[in-house]
Write a protein that holds these residues in place. Structure first.
Motif, PDB file in Angstrom:
ATOM      1  N   ASP A  35      45.793  23.318  -2.899  1.00 25.54           N
ATOM      2  CA  ASP A  35      47.053  22.692  -2.499  1.00 25.54           C
ATOM      3  C   ASP A  35      48.203  23.080  -3.421  1.00 25.54           C
ATOM      4  O   ASP A  35      49.263  23.513  -2.963  1.00 25.54           O
ATOM      5  N   SER A  36      47.978  22.892  -4.717  1.00 27.53           N
ATOM      6  CA  SER A  36      49.040  23.188  -5.674  1.00 27.53           C
ATOM      7  C   SER A  36      49.368  24.681  -5.697  1.00 27.53           C
ATOM      8  O   SER A  36      50.520  25.074  -5.902  1.00 27.53           O
ATOM      9  N   LEU A  37      48.363  25.535  -5.447  1.00 30.75           N
ATOM     10  CA  LEU A  37      48.605  26.973  -5.447  1.00 30.75           C
ATOM     11  C   LEU A  37      49.494  27.382  -4.277  1.00 30.75           C
ATOM     12  O   LEU A  37      50.407  28.198  -4.436  1.00 30.75           O
ATOM     13  N   LEU A  38      49.251  26.818  -3.103  1.00 34.18           N
ATOM     14  CA  LEU A  38      50.066  27.149  -1.938  1.00 34.18           C
ATOM     15  C   LEU A  38      51.517  26.723  -2.148  1.00 34.18           C
ATOM     16  O   LEU A  38      52.453  27.464  -1.837  1.00 34.18           O
ATOM     17  N   PHE A  39      51.694  25.521  -2.684  1.00 29.13           N
ATOM     18  CA  PHE A  39      53.047  25.027  -2.948  1.00 29.13           C
ATOM     19  C   PHE A  39      53.742  25.888  -4.008  1.00 29.13           C
ATOM     20  O   PHE A  39      54.911  26.270  -3.867  1.00 29.13           O
ATOM     21  N   THR A  40      53.001  26.213  -5.060  1.00 29.31           N
ATOM     22  CA  THR A  40      53.549  27.044  -6.140  1.00 29.31           C
ATOM     23  C   THR A  40      53.899  28.438  -5.644  1.00 29.31           C
ATOM     24  O   THR A  40      54.910  29.016  -6.050  1.00 29.31           O
ATOM     25  N   ALA A  41      53.084  28.989  -4.757  1.00 28.16           N
ATOM     26  CA  ALA A  41      53.364  30.320  -4.213  1.00 28.16           C
ATOM     27  C   ALA A  41      54.709  30.326  -3.490  1.00 28.16           C
ATOM     28  O   ALA A  41      55.483  31.278  -3.610  1.00 28.16           O
ATOM     29  N   GLY A  42      54.986  29.267  -2.742  1.00 23.05           N
ATOM     30  CA  GLY A  42      56.276  29.164  -2.074  1.00 23.05           C
ATOM     31  C   GLY A  42      57.422  29.114  -3.064  1.00 23.05           C
ATOM     32  O   GLY A  42      58.454  29.786  -2.888  1.00 23.05           O
ATOM     33  N   LEU A  43      57.258  28.356  -4.135  1.00 28.34           N
ATOM     34  CA  LEU A  43      58.284  28.280  -5.182  1.00 28.34           C
ATOM     35  C   LEU A  43      58.526  29.634  -5.827  1.00 28.34           C
ATOM     36  O   LEU A  43      59.673  30.048  -6.045  1.00 28.34           O
ATOM     37  N   VAL A  44      57.440  30.329  -6.148  1.00 26.18           N
ATOM     38  CA  VAL A  44      57.552  31.621  -6.833  1.00 26.18           C
ATOM     39  C   VAL A  44      58.247  32.645  -5.946  1.00 26.18           C
ATOM     40  O   VAL A  44      59.120  33.395  -6.407  1.00 26.18           O
ATOM     41  N   LEU A  45      57.884  32.689  -4.664  1.00 22.92           N
ATOM     42  CA  LEU A  45      58.527  33.634  -3.753  1.00 22.92           C
ATOM     43  C   LEU A  45      60.026  33.365  -3.662  1.00 22.92           C
ATOM     44  O   LEU A  45      60.834  34.294  -3.605  1.00 22.92           O
ATOM     45  N   ALA A  46      60.400  32.092  -3.661  1.00 21.27           N
ATOM     46  CA  ALA A  46      61.825  31.748  -3.608  1.00 21.27           C
ATOM     47  C   ALA A  46      62.526  32.175  -4.890  1.00 21.27           C
ATOM     48  O   ALA A  46      63.644  32.708  -4.861  1.00 21.27           O
ATOM     49  N   LEU A 157      55.783  26.756   2.863  1.00 21.06           N
ATOM     50  CA  LEU A 157      57.189  26.690   3.264  1.00 21.06           C
ATOM     51  C   LEU A 157      57.915  25.530   2.597  1.00 21.06           C
ATOM     52  O   LEU A 157      59.121  25.615   2.330  1.00 21.06           O
ATOM     53  N   LEU A 158      57.185  24.460   2.307  1.00 24.89           N
ATOM     54  CA  LEU A 158      57.798  23.345   1.575  1.00 24.89           C
ATOM     55  C   LEU A 158      58.204  23.803   0.181  1.00 24.89           C
ATOM     56  O   LEU A 158      59.298  23.477  -0.306  1.00 24.89           O
ATOM     57  N   GLY A 159      57.340  24.595  -0.464  1.00 21.17           N
ATOM     58  CA  GLY A 159      57.674  25.132  -1.775  1.00 21.17           C
ATOM     59  C   GLY A 159      58.801  26.139  -1.712  1.00 21.17           C
ATOM     60  O   GLY A 159      59.699  26.145  -2.553  1.00 21.17           O
ATOM     61  N   TYR A 160      58.773  26.978  -0.670  1.00 23.76           N
ATOM     62  CA  TYR A 160      59.781  28.044  -0.551  1.00 23.76           C
ATOM     63  C   TYR A 160      61.173  27.473  -0.279  1.00 23.76           C
ATOM     64  O   TYR A 160      62.142  27.802  -0.971  1.00 23.76           O
ATOM     65  N   TYR A 161      61.274  26.637   0.720  1.00 22.70           N
ATOM     66  CA  TYR A 161      62.593  26.120   1.100  1.00 22.70           C
ATOM     67  C   TYR A 161      63.047  24.958   0.214  1.00 22.70           C
ATOM     68  O   TYR A 161      64.230  24.618   0.189  1.00 22.70           O
ATOM     69  N   GLY A 162      62.110  24.370  -0.509  1.00 22.05           N
ATOM     70  CA  GLY A 162      62.487  23.286  -1.404  1.00 22.05           C
ATOM     71  C   GLY A 162      62.824  23.749  -2.805  1.00 22.05           C
ATOM     72  O   GLY A 162      63.257  22.949  -3.645  1.00 22.05           O
ATOM     73  N   ALA A 163      62.640  25.048  -3.074  1.00 22.59           N
ATOM     74  CA  ALA A 163      62.878  25.572  -4.424  1.00 22.59           C
ATOM     75  C   ALA A 163      64.319  25.375  -4.857  1.00 22.59           C
ATOM     76  O   ALA A 163      64.594  25.017  -6.013  1.00 22.59           O
ATOM     77  N   GLY A 164      65.259  25.607  -3.941  1.00 19.89           N
ATOM     78  CA  GLY A 164      66.672  25.466  -4.292  1.00 19.89           C
ATOM     79  C   GLY A 164      67.024  24.046  -4.685  1.00 19.89           C
ATOM     80  O   GLY A 164      67.766  23.814  -5.649  1.00 19.89           O
ATOM     81  N   VAL A 165      66.468  23.092  -3.965  1.00 18.90           N
ATOM     82  CA  VAL A 165      66.726  21.684  -4.276  1.00 18.90           C
ATOM     83  C   VAL A 165      66.124  21.318  -5.630  1.00 18.90           C
ATOM     84  O   VAL A 165      66.732  20.598  -6.436  1.00 18.90           O
ATOM     85  N   LEU A 166      64.929  21.845  -5.898  1.00 18.42           N
ATOM     86  CA  LEU A 166      64.263  21.543  -7.164  1.00 18.42           C
ATOM     87  C   LEU A 166      65.020  22.137  -8.346  1.00 18.42           C
ATOM     88  O   LEU A 166      65.012  21.573  -9.443  1.00 18.42           O
ATOM     89  N   GLU A 167      65.673  23.283  -8.134  1.00 19.78           N
ATOM     90  CA  GLU A 167      66.463  23.883  -9.217  1.00 19.78           C
ATOM     91  C   GLU A 167      67.712  23.061  -9.509  1.00 19.78           C
ATOM     92  O   GLU A 167      68.145  22.954 -10.652  1.00 19.78           O
ATOM     93  N   GLN A 168      68.312  22.470  -8.480  1.00 20.45           N
ATOM     94  CA  GLN A 168      69.496  21.644  -8.672  1.00 20.45           C
ATOM     95  C   GLN A 168      69.156  20.301  -9.302  1.00 20.45           C
ATOM     96  O   GLN A 168      69.948  19.743 -10.059  1.00 20.45           O
ATOM     97  N   PHE A 169      67.968  19.796  -8.986  1.00 23.96           N
ATOM     98  CA  PHE A 169      67.543  18.500  -9.521  1.00 23.96           C
ATOM     99  C   PHE A 169      66.168  18.678 -10.167  1.00 23.96           C
ATOM    100  O   PHE A 169      65.128  18.408  -9.528  1.00 23.96           O
ATOM    101  N   PRO A 170      66.118  19.154 -11.416  1.00 25.57           N
ATOM    102  CA  PRO A 170      64.839  19.456 -12.081  1.00 25.57           C
ATOM    103  C   PRO A 170      63.869  18.280 -12.112  1.00 25.57           C
ATOM    104  O   PRO A 170      62.644  18.491 -12.090  1.00 25.57           O
ATOM    105  N   TRP A 171      64.407  17.059 -12.174  1.00 24.99           N
ATOM    106  CA  TRP A 171      63.518  15.893 -12.247  1.00 24.99           C
ATOM    107  C   TRP A 171      62.684  15.733 -10.975  1.00 24.99           C
ATOM    108  O   TRP A 171      61.621  15.106 -10.981  1.00 24.99           O
ATOM    109  N   LEU A 172      63.164  16.354  -9.868  1.00 20.71           N
ATOM    110  CA  LEU A 172      62.412  16.258  -8.620  1.00 20.71           C
ATOM    111  C   LEU A 172      61.062  16.961  -8.704  1.00 20.71           C
ATOM    112  O   LEU A 172      60.094  16.533  -8.076  1.00 20.71           O
ATOM    113  N   LEU A 173      61.003  18.053  -9.502  1.00 21.07           N
ATOM    114  CA  LEU A 173      59.745  18.788  -9.631  1.00 21.07           C
ATOM    115  C   LEU A 173      58.666  17.904 -10.231  1.00 21.07           C
ATOM    116  O   LEU A 173      57.528  17.868  -9.754  1.00 21.07           O
ATOM    117  N   THR A 174      59.043  17.164 -11.288  1.00 21.84           N
ATOM    118  CA  THR A 174      58.091  16.241 -11.899  1.00 21.84           C
ATOM    119  C   THR A 174      57.663  15.167 -10.904  1.00 21.84           C
ATOM    120  O   THR A 174      56.478  14.827 -10.796  1.00 21.84           O
TER     121      THR A 174
END
Length: 211
Positions: A35-46, A157-174
């Protein structure tokens, strides 16, 4: 995530597809972070600035790999049959419990296989048990394909399209990580609890419920 981001999209693809296949096909997959790998892969690609096509292509190919992996797990369980009881441990899957698992899959097998995609450990063992319990192959194939379509693309796709939001609000990643851990731990606990409940039922009660 840092290691993946420094090795390019090709490495992301190789790691994701390898881990997904192993987790869905073999018992060794119990220890892989699907699970975490799939989400992380989306983040990394973004973060690597890849085109949307990369994320969607990875989602589609990883979904196919997840289906193939689960199908292999089913075949291995089918061929192992009752001998699987000794390999997984008598207390966990005795001959009697295998019979109860067969009854359970007859009653709720489709949704059990679909939901198993979201529960660590159970998604690895479910194909083996379904095969050993001789679950209808067409029903199993439909269920595992449905589960894969709902599981892989959602996380990537949640990781990929959510990466921009997570960069703007770092606390969201935690927050996302904490919620994810709670969700998967709770899901695993619920799955184990349901399994124990089913296995405690007398054989005649399970059969009567199935009727």
């Amino acid at each position: 995530m840092g290691w993946l981001s420094t090795n390019g999209p090709l490495v992301v693809w190789l790691v994701v597809l390898s881990f997904v296949f192993l987790e869905c096909a073999f018992v060794v997959g119990l220890f892989l972070p699907g699970d975490s790998l799939l989400f992380t892969a989306g983040l990394v690609l973004a973060q690597q600035g890849t085109h949307d096509v990369q994320a969607w292509s990875l989602s589609i190919v990883a979904t196919i790999v997840a289906v193939v992996g689960n199908q292999l797990g089913y075949v291995l369980g089918r061929r192992a049959g009752s001998s699987l009881t000794g390999r997984l441990g008598g207390r966990m899957l005795s001959v009697e419990r295998l019979a109860k698992a067969r009854d359970f899959l007859d009653r709720r097998g489709f949704w059990a296989i679909v939901l198993a995609r979201w529960i660590p450990w159970i998604r690895t063992l479910a194909p083996l048990i379904a095969g050993a319990a001789a679950m209808d192959s067409r029903r199993y194939m439909t269920a595992t394909a449905t589960g894969a379509v709902l599981w892989v693309p959602t996380l990537v796709l949640l990781g990929y399209y959510g990466a921009g939001v997570l960069e703007q609000f770092p606390w969201l990643l935690t927050t996302v990580m904490v919620v994810g851990i709670v969700f998967f731990v709770a899901g695993t606990a619920w799955g184990i609890w349901r399994y124990r409940q089913e296995m405690r039922k007398p054989a005649q009660l399970v059969s009567a419920t199935a009727d």
